[in-house]
Design an enzyme around this catalytic site. Structure first.
Site, PDB file in Angstrom:
ATOM      1  N   ARG A  94      -4.509   5.045   2.444  1.00  9.78           N
ATOM      2  CA  ARG A  94      -4.045   3.687   2.129  1.00  9.78           C
ATOM      3  C   ARG A  94      -4.188   2.773   3.333  1.00  9.78           C
ATOM      4  NH1 ARG A  94       1.886   1.857  -0.257  1.00  9.78           N
ATOM      5  NH2 ARG A  94       1.524  -0.374  -0.088  1.00  9.78           N
ATOM      6  N   ASN A 148      -2.428   4.014  -9.112  1.00  6.20           N
ATOM      7  CA  ASN A 148      -3.276   2.842  -8.913  1.00  6.20           C
ATOM      8  C   ASN A 148      -4.704   3.237  -8.560  1.00  6.20           C
ATOM      9  OD1 ASN A 148      -1.488   0.636  -9.345  1.00  6.20           O
ATOM     10  ND2 ASN A 148      -0.491   1.090  -7.394  1.00  6.20           N
ATOM     11  N   TYR A 198       2.675 -11.313  -7.945  1.00  4.66           N
ATOM     12  CA  TYR A 198       2.472 -11.375  -6.500  1.00  4.66           C
ATOM     13  C   TYR A 198       1.008 -11.136  -6.137  1.00  4.66           C
ATOM     14  CZ  TYR A 198       2.465  -9.828  -1.631  1.00  4.66           C
ATOM     15  OH  TYR A 198       2.172  -9.677  -0.304  1.00  4.66           O
TER      16      TYR A 198
END
Length: 418
Positions: free
Chosen positions: A88, A143, A239
Site C-alpha cells: 500500500r 479494494n 471523499y
C-alpha cells in the site's frame, strides 16, 4: 449460519466481530482465515473475547487453512490485502514521481492494487465454490471493490461488493436530521470510490437540499472539498471525488509527506499490542482511526438481508449494471443503493444523471475494463492502456513512465512481470 472471513488476521477484524456480536443473532459459527498465523492468533483470541463479552453463543475459531475454513460456509467475506501495508505504501508513493495522486484505490495506485489482487481473489473464490455450501454468497470488501467484484461475477461466482461510504453518509445525515439512520434512504450512485449522494429521503421527502443549506460547509470539510463544489453540484460526492475535483492540490500535499499506509502500519502495531491484553474485551477507541467506519453494520445488515432476515433495509452494493445506468454496458459493475433478498440485491431506481457525472462515471468505467483485462492477462501494453484510459493520467508522457514504475513496484506480486 457459518461465516468465513478471509483476511481474518486483519487488525480491523475485531470491528467486524463486534458487529456480529451486537447484531448478528443469525451467526452460529465464525471462522477467521489468514496465512499470518501469529497475527491471526492474537486477533482470533481477542475476537473470541468480544463475542463472549456480548454473550453471543457463536462458535469462533481461526485457521491458516483456507480449504478447511471455508468448508460448508454459508457466507465467505473477503477482506484481504495482497502485499500488506508495504505494498500500500508503494501504491501511495510511486505515482507522485510522475505528478499523479498517490492513493491505494484511485489512479495508478488503484491499478497496482488491482493487478496483484484480482488473481488472488479469483483463486480464493474458486476454492470457496468447491467447498462452501451450494449457493453460498461471496461478499467482497477487498479494494478496488468494483474491479474485484466484476472479476468475481465474470467468473460466475455468487458475489456482491460491499462499501462503507454510503452507510457513513447515512449515519451523518441522520445525526444532522435527528432521526434514526434506518429512516434515511440515500440515492447513492456511481462506481466504487466514485459515488455521489443525490438524495436523502426521510418518509419519502428528499432532505438533501436542506442538509446542504444548513450543513454544507461541514459536509464539504468531511469530503475534503471546497463548499463551492457542493453548491454547484447540488449533491454530496464521496471523499474519493476530492482526488478528481482537487487533484493537483492533493499531489502537492502528498509529496514528501508520510503516507496513509505508514500511519496505518503504526496503528496496526499499537492495536496488536492492545489485542494481546487478555483483559481487553471491547474494541479499543484507537480502532476508529483505522478506517472503514460502520463496516461491521454494513456487512451484518447485508448478510441478514441476503439470508431472508431483513428485506426492507437499503444497502450500498456493487452489482451488475444491467441497464441501471443506460450509458454503461450491462456487464459493467456499478455501486448503488439496493434492497436485498435471498435472490440477491435489487437496486433502487436511479434518476437521470447530469452530463458531468455520467461522463466521469463512463470514463472511469472504461478504465476499469482495461484494468481488469490487465489484471487477468498481464503485460506491459495492457497496463499502459489502462493508465492511458484513466482520467487522472490520460497522457502518453505520463502513462508511459508510470507503467514501468508500476510494474517495477509490484513485480514481487505479478507473476507475469518477473
Amino acid at each position: 449460519m457459518k461465516i468465513a472471513v478471509i483476511g481474518g488476521g486483519s487488525t480491523y477484524t475485531p470491528e467486524l466481530v463486534d458487529g456480529f456480536a451486537r447484531l448478528g443473532s443469525m451467526v452460529t459459527e465464525l471462522v477467521l482465515i489468514d496465512p499470518a498465523d501469529e497475527r491471526l492468533e492474537v486477533v482470533g483470541a481477542f475476537s473470541a473475547r468480544i463475542l463472549r463479552h456480548h454473550g453471543h453463543p457463536a462458535k469462533i475459531w481461526w485457521t491458516t487453512d483456507l480449504d478447511a475454513g471455508v468448508t460448508d460456509a454459508d457466507v465467505a467475506l473477503i477482506q484481504l490485502r495482497v502485499g500488506g501495508q508495504q505494498a500500500r505504501i508503494n501504491d501511495e508513493t510511486f505515482p507522485l514521481d510522475c505528478g499523479c495522486v498517490g492513493q491505494e484505490t484511485t489512479g495508478a495506485g488503484g491499478l497496482a492494487k488491482a493487478l496483484r489482487t484480482v488473481p488472488v481473489v479469483l483463486d480464493v473464490a474458486s476454492r470457496i465454490r468447491e467447498r462452501a455450501k451450494p449457493g453460498a454468497w461471496i461478499i467482497d470488501f477487498t479494494n478496488p471493490v468494483g474491479i474485484v467484484t466484476r472479476a468475481l461475477l465474470d467468473a460466475g461466482h455468487r458475489a456482491v461488493g460491499l462499501c462503507n461510504v454510503a452507510i457513513g453518509f447515512q449515519r451523518r445525515f441522520a445525526g444532522h436530521l435527528g432521526v434514526d439512520p434506518s429512516q434515511v434512504v440515500l440515492e447513492h450512485v456511481g462506481l466504487n470510490h466514485l459515488t455521489w449522494e443525490r438524495a436523502a429521503y426521510v418518509d419519502g421527502v428528499d432532505q438533501l437540499p436542506s442538509l446542504l443549506s444548513s450543513y454544507g460547509d461541514a459536509i464539504a470539510a468531511e469530503v475534503d472539498l471546497d463548499p463551492a463544489v457542493l453548491r454547484s453540484l447540488g449533491n454530496v460526492p464521496s471523499y474519493y471525488l476530492s482526488y478528481f475535483y482537487s487533484h493537483d492540490r492533493h499531489v502537492r500535499s502528498l509529496i514528501g509527506a508520510p503516507t496513509r499506509g505508514q500511519r496505518v502500519a503504526e496503528l496496526e502495531a499499537s492495536l496488536l499490542e492492545m489485542y494481546r491484553d487478555v483483559s481487553l474485551v471491547e474494541k479499543p477507541a484507537l480502532l476508529g482511526e483505522r478506517g472503514g467506519a460502520f463496516y461491521s453494520e454494513a456487512a451484518v445488515g447485508l448478510i441478514a438481508s441476503l439470508h431472508g432476515f431483513d428485506s426492507q433495509s437499503v444497502h450500498s452494493v456493487n452489482v451488475r449494471n444491467e441497464g441501471l445506468l443506460p450509458f454503461l454496458p450491462p456487464s459493467a459493475v456499478v455501486e448503488v443503493s439496493a434492497r436485498a433478498t435471498t435472490d440477491g440485491p435489487a437496486p433502487l431506481a436511479v434518476s437521470t444523471l447530469p452530463p458531468d457525472i455520467s461522463g466521469l462515471i463512463g470514463h472511469v468505467s472504461g478504465y476499469e475494463e482495461y484494468a481488469l483485462d490487465a489484471a487477468l492477462r498481464g503485460g506491459r501494453d495492457r497496463v499502459y492502456r489502462a493508465l492511458l484510459a484513466h482520467p487522472l493520467i490520460g497522457q502518453h508522457e505520463i502513462a508511459d513512465p508510470l507503467t514501468d514504475r508500476l510494474i517495477a513496484s509490484g513485480r514481487a506480486h505479478l507473476a507475469w512481470a518477473r
